[in-house]
Design a protein around this motif. Sequence first.
Motif, PDB file in Angstrom:
ATOM      1  N   PRO A   6       7.148  -9.010 -15.925  1.00 59.97           N
ATOM      2  CA  PRO A   6       7.442 -10.350 -15.394  1.00 59.97           C
ATOM      3  C   PRO A   6       8.392 -10.314 -14.195  1.00 59.97           C
ATOM      4  O   PRO A   6       8.204 -11.086 -13.244  1.00 59.97           O
ATOM      5  N   GLY A   7       9.385  -9.442 -14.221  1.00 55.62           N
ATOM      6  CA  GLY A   7      10.324  -9.360 -13.101  1.00 55.62           C
ATOM      7  C   GLY A   7       9.648  -8.917 -11.817  1.00 55.62           C
ATOM      8  O   GLY A   7       9.923  -9.451 -10.741  1.00 55.62           O
ATOM      9  N   PHE A   8       8.762  -7.928 -11.928  1.00 56.68           N
ATOM     10  CA  PHE A   8       8.016  -7.448 -10.763  1.00 56.68           C
ATOM     11  C   PHE A   8       7.123  -8.551 -10.221  1.00 56.68           C
ATOM     12  O   PHE A   8       7.085  -8.799  -9.007  1.00 56.68           O
ATOM     13  N   ASN A  13       5.516 -12.803  -6.362  1.00 58.93           N
ATOM     14  CA  ASN A  13       5.215 -14.217  -6.129  1.00 58.93           C
ATOM     15  C   ASN A  13       6.196 -14.847  -5.151  1.00 58.93           C
ATOM     16  O   ASN A  13       5.818 -15.683  -4.332  1.00 58.93           O
ATOM     17  N   ASP A  14       7.459 -14.431  -5.198  1.00 55.36           N
ATOM     18  CA  ASP A  14       8.456 -14.922  -4.248  1.00 55.36           C
ATOM     19  C   ASP A  14       8.103 -14.459  -2.834  1.00 55.36           C
ATOM     20  O   ASP A  14       8.116 -15.251  -1.892  1.00 55.36           O
ATOM     21  N   ALA A  15       7.776 -13.179  -2.680  1.00 59.99           N
ATOM     22  CA  ALA A  15       7.410 -12.652  -1.356  1.00 59.99           C
ATOM     23  C   ALA A  15       6.194 -13.391  -0.804  1.00 59.99           C
ATOM     24  O   ALA A  15       6.139 -13.723   0.388  1.00 59.99           O
ATOM     25  N   LYS A  16       5.234 -13.682  -1.667  1.00 61.17           N
ATOM     26  CA  LYS A  16       3.991 -14.323  -1.216  1.00 61.17           C
ATOM     27  C   LYS A  16       4.211 -15.751  -0.726  1.00 61.17           C
ATOM     28  O   LYS A  16       3.348 -16.296  -0.047  1.00 61.17           O
ATOM     29  N   THR A  17       5.363 -16.350  -1.035  1.00 61.44           N
ATOM     30  CA  THR A  17       5.639 -17.693  -0.508  1.00 61.44           C
ATOM     31  C   THR A  17       5.992 -17.639   0.972  1.00 61.44           C
ATOM     32  O   THR A  17       5.958 -18.672   1.636  1.00 61.44           O
ATOM     33  N   ARG A  18       6.315 -16.446   1.493  1.00 63.43           N
ATOM     34  CA  ARG A  18       6.777 -16.317   2.883  1.00 63.43           C
ATOM     35  C   ARG A  18       5.835 -15.526   3.791  1.00 63.43           C
ATOM     36  O   ARG A  18       6.009 -15.548   5.012  1.00 63.43           O
TER      37      ARG A  18
END
Length: 122
Positions: A6-8, A13-18
């Motif tokens: 889940p952490g990975f 998912n955070d990177a993919k927002t940018r």
Amino acid sequence: MSAHSPGFMALINDAKTRIKEIQADEIPQLLTQNSAVKLIDTREESEYAAGHVSGAEWLGKGIIERDIEAKHPDRNEPLYLYCGGGFRSAIAADNLQKMGYTNVWSIDGGWRVLKDLLPTAK
């Protein structure tokens, strides 16, 4: 393929927002249309050695931030990053954008799809 932690996945998912992403099946046409495109393999060196897209440059996720400016000083150059499936390349693309690179894409599907669409080399 085993499920990722889940952490990975939260990091991905955070990177993919940018970042900008492109589907792997769009890459053959892109390469035909734009000779300036650079393909960068962000997998481990052993993965690259076992097989990669012909003409792709190896800059593994562990070293890309250290070496990118020497190899690609033009921060507007079109750089298309791939890994096995699109997770490591997403993190690398995010980091390159933080370094000022403006035309970086992560290839969703990565080597898993590209190996069946483009010439490969060992």
